[in-house]
Write a protein that holds these residues in place. Structure first.
Motif, short mmCIF file in Angstrom:
data_model
loop_
_atom_site.label_atom_id
_atom_site.label_comp_id
_atom_site.label_asym_id
_atom_site.label_seq_id
_atom_site.Cartn_x
_atom_site.Cartn_y
_atom_site.Cartn_z
N THR A 85 0.83 -1.21 0.00
CA THR A 85 0.00 0.00 0.00
C THR A 85 0.86 1.25 0.00
O THR A 85 2.05 1.22 0.32
CB THR A 85 -0.91 0.04 1.23
OG1 THR A 85 -0.09 0.07 2.42
CG2 THR A 85 -1.79 -1.20 1.29
N PHE A 86 0.23 2.36 -0.36
CA PHE A 86 0.81 3.68 -0.21
C PHE A 86 -0.02 4.43 0.83
O PHE A 86 -1.23 4.56 0.69
CB PHE A 86 0.81 4.45 -1.53
CG PHE A 86 2.08 4.31 -2.31
CD1 PHE A 86 3.01 5.32 -2.34
CD2 PHE A 86 2.35 3.13 -2.99
CE1 PHE A 86 4.18 5.18 -3.05
CE2 PHE A 86 3.52 2.98 -3.71
CZ PHE A 86 4.44 4.00 -3.74
N GLY A 87 0.64 4.92 1.85
CA GLY A 87 -0.05 5.67 2.88
C GLY A 87 0.92 6.51 3.67
O GLY A 87 2.14 6.49 3.41
N ILE A 88 0.42 7.27 4.61
CA ILE A 88 1.28 8.13 5.43
C ILE A 88 1.07 7.80 6.90
O ILE A 88 0.00 7.38 7.32
CB ILE A 88 1.00 9.63 5.19
CG1 ILE A 88 -0.45 9.98 5.56
CG2 ILE A 88 1.30 10.01 3.75
CD1 ILE A 88 -0.70 11.48 5.56
N LEU A 89 2.14 7.99 7.65
CA LEU A 89 2.11 7.84 9.10
C LEU A 89 2.63 9.13 9.71
O LEU A 89 3.80 9.49 9.53
CB LEU A 89 2.98 6.66 9.54
CG LEU A 89 3.17 6.48 11.04
CD1 LEU A 89 1.83 6.25 11.73
CD2 LEU A 89 4.13 5.34 11.34
N LEU A 90 1.76 9.84 10.39
CA LEU A 90 2.11 11.09 11.04
C LEU A 90 2.07 10.87 12.55
O LEU A 90 1.00 10.70 13.14
CB LEU A 90 1.15 12.21 10.64
CG LEU A 90 1.10 12.52 9.13
CD1 LEU A 90 0.01 13.51 8.83
CD2 LEU A 90 2.45 13.05 8.65
N ASP A 91 3.23 10.82 13.15
CA ASP A 91 3.36 10.62 14.58
C ASP A 91 4.44 11.57 15.08
O ASP A 91 4.99 12.36 14.29
CB ASP A 91 3.67 9.16 14.90
CG ASP A 91 5.01 8.72 14.33
OD1 ASP A 91 5.63 9.48 13.56
OD2 ASP A 91 5.45 7.60 14.65
#
Length: 679
Positions: A85-91
């Motif tokens: 998948t293509f996604g983002i993780l903002l932490d």
């Protein structure tokens, strides 16, 4: 704050848009596309700050945009089929890194207006386009929510560095340096790719965070105790973690895959600032921090990370003391400082390692841009022995460069002191429980002296004493577009350490540990992780030697600061004189070894020519004679048989009828014999 998360993709896409604009119409734009790059990185910086505020108030955010492939094969653990998948993780970690990358990229674009545009440089459209693509690649790598996506942008970062290091491709040295950087880092990335495949095949997921992450799956596998591909689960985690570490060692220029970085100075100094501070070299350490929960499951992997980091910190620092090119000194300091970050992460100092990554981004970008300002002042001369006397002629450059030097050397109260001291403190605490880590600590501590020495040798040769060339006596002026980034980074080099004054907290109780508070929830609290070695479980962090913690802290801080000051004083005695002498020549054969970089290029060439090449030729002969021989033999038999059979194809119908009758009679005879008809 949902709006911030919705706008987050723009942080990545704005530099990509700048790349497209500069590439297509940059030739017709003012400053050849520089303004588009400045606007894009400024927008990314503002949105990154917005994301920081959103994460602070709303917690982390993960979003999958699309699935581009799905595998049907199940993993070793029997879980669900893997999806790509293509996604983002903002932490907290990615949000912090977004600010660092976009800020440094913005300042590098501004600095380029004075360093590149004002000198009548050709190829500026290509330069700004590649700079935009480089920034896009690193930002996309930072927000990647899975290991495969991170690998893809990890590789794109490497491609961009190749393009920018070889920017002056008409020279002989720049293309050679670019190819060397590309090949050496690709060698490490080969192991990274194997690690990605192994982790995905084992756990059926490549996600970084969440209950379905490979970290959670690995933890469950260790708890369950079932073998993974025939290995004890913790051993398999060690193997796969070390495979990924191969890519880290290449990108972050750790021993033995560090040899590309000094040669990378052939690119523009602005590119060096971006590579060393916030993109290419930072990518490897960031990946270890991102996968810290995975490495925490393997004491062996952490020990190797710590030992590699400690050795690299010392090894590179010794080479920095004899370099005469100002950019070469900074290159070896980069290798050494990333060694400190690896040391910090290896001893479980997750916050300390990330803290030094942040501080180093500021003061190393400052030092490289300061070196660029010096090069402009010196009419593009880089040899420090031809400088001198610039202190009063370029006060802004001098004092900002001095701030960066004090931070690099680890002099209190500049930022480098606080993060370097925290790394060494964590290392000695772990080392007091596990002696093997005392080796890594000792190497990191000894490197402090060499760092103080080569840093202030560089300062005194460049800015102090009498001018030693005509260029130094009549320096070229620099404009606001050079001074503004220097002043901004100079302030950060001084005050960024306030983000995490852990020693002050431990001594006084004043909770000036903002970064620790910001990152502490990353894996449920880094102090709650356990480090299992030799059957003993020891908490991470700095709490398990409470009775002697204060004394240990004071001793560690005193040793680190004392060695840094001693190195600076030694450099001052030797080089802060009107007419300094090349004292390193007195080192004799040791100087020759150091200037030859311990003959690393030579032995790598020897390995390639005397081991790798003969092995490849032997494999090629085996392939051609045995493998191809078998294949060719089978094909020859087939060709021979078919050439005989095709003679039966005459095109005459009566012949075909006769053959059918004969064949039918033969078939009846065979069946009759087998069936006993003729008995």
């Amino acid at each position: 704050m949902e709006t911030a998360f919705e706008l987050a993709p723009a942080i990545v896409l704005l530099p990509l848009a700048a790349f497209v604009v500069a590439l297509l119409v940059g030739e017709y734009m003012p400053k050849k596309g520089a303004l588009a790059g400045i606007a894009a990185t400024a927008g990314s910086l503002l949105l990154s700050l917005y994301v920081v505020a959103a994460v602070a108030t709303g917690g982390e955010h993960q979003e999958t945009y699309f699935t581009w492939a799905a595998g049907d094969a199940f993993s070793e653990t029997g879980e669900s089929a893997i999806e790509f998948t293509f996604g983002i993780l903002l932490d907290p970690l990615s949000a912090l890194m977004l600010v660092i990358v976009s800020l440094i990229a913005f300042l590098v674009h501004v600095f380029s207006l004075g360093y590149m545009n004002d000198e009548g440089e050709t190829g500026l459209r290509r330069y700004y386009a590649e700079l935009g693509l480089f920034t896009f690649s690193m930002l996309a790598f930072v927000v990647a929510d899975n290991l495969l996506m991170a690998f893809m942008f990890f590789e794109l970062v490497g491609l961009c560095s190749y393009l920018l290091i070889g920017f002056w491709f008409r020279t002989e040295s720049a293309p050679s340096a670019a190819k060397k950087a590309f090949l050496v880092t690709r060698f490490g990335d080969y192991f990274f790719l194997l690690g990605v495949v192994a982790i995905g095949a084992t756990f059926g997921t490549l996600a970084f965070q969440g209950d379905n992450s490979f970290v959670a799956a690995a933890s469950d596998a260790i708890e369950g105790g079932e073998p993974l591909f025939g290995f004890e689960p913790r051993t398999w985690v060690t193997i796969t973690g070390l495979l990924v570490l191969g890519g880290v060692i290449g990108k972050s220029a750790q021993f033995p895959l560090h040899t590309w970085l000094p040669d990378a100075m052939e690119g523009p100094t602005t590119v060096s600032a971006l590579i060393h501070a916030a993109t290419m070299v930072a990518a490897g350490v960031y990946l270890v921090a991102r996968m810290f929960g995975y490495y925490a499951l393997s004491p062996t992997a952490l020990a190797i990370i710590a030992l590699v980091g400690g050795f690299t910190a010392l090894f590179a620092a010794t080479m920095g003391v004899v370099k005469d090119d100002i950019k070469q000194v900074l290159a070896y300091s980069t290798i050494s400082q990333y060694g400190y970050m690896m040391l910090g992460l290896g001893v479980g100092g997750y916050v300390a390692g990330v803290f030094h990554l942040m501080n180093h981004a500021f003061f190393k970008a400052l030092l490289f841009l300061g070196a660029g300002a010096v090069i402009v002042l010196m009419h593009h001369e880089q040899n420090m022995w031809k400088m001198g006397g610039l202190k009063d002629k370029a006060p802004v450059t001098y004092y900002t460069f001095l701030a960066g030097a004090l931070a690099l050397a680890g002099i209190v109260p500049f930022s480098g002191f606080w993060s370097k001291d925290e790394i060494l403190f964590d290392a000695i605490l772990v080392g007091l429980n596990e002696p093997i880590f005392l080796v890594a600590y000792a190497m990191g501590l000894l490197a402090v002296f060499f760092t103080g020495f080569y840093t202030f040798r560089m300062v005194f040769l460049t800015f102090h004493g009498e001018p030693r060339s005509e260029a130094a006596r009549d320096p070229h002026p620099v404009g606001w577009n050079i001074k503004f980034p220097l002043l901004t980074l100079g302030v950060l080099a001084l005050v960024a350490g306030v983000a995490n004054l852990a020693p002050v907290y431990k001594l006084t109780g004043l909770e000036i540990t903002y970064l620790e508070f910001w990152l502490d929830g990353q894996y449920g609290g880094y102090a709650d992780l356990t480090y299992t070695a030799y059957g003993d479980t020891v908490p991470f962090g700095t709490e398990y030697i409470a009775g002697s913690e204060t004394i240990t802290l004071l001793i560690a801080a005193g040793l680190g600061l004392g060695l840094a000051v001693a190195g600076a004083i030694f450099a001052m005695v030797l080089y802060n004189v009107p007419e300094p002498e090349p004292h390193t020549e007195n080192l004799g054969s040791a100087r020759t070894v150091l200037r030859s970089n311990y003959y690393q290029d030579e032995y790598q060439v020897w390995i390639a020519e005397n081991l790798s090449l003969p092995l490849a030729r032997t494999a090629d002969r085996f392939d051609q004679s045995v493998i191809d021989g078998v294949v060719n033999g089978v094909s020859s038999v087939s060709l021979f048989g078919s050439s005989r059979m095709k003679r039966l194809q005459t095109g005459v119908v009566t012949n075909y009828a006769a053959l059918m009758i004969v064949g039918f009679i033969a078939l009846l005879l065979v069946l009759g014999v087998l069936g006993g008809w003729f008995v």
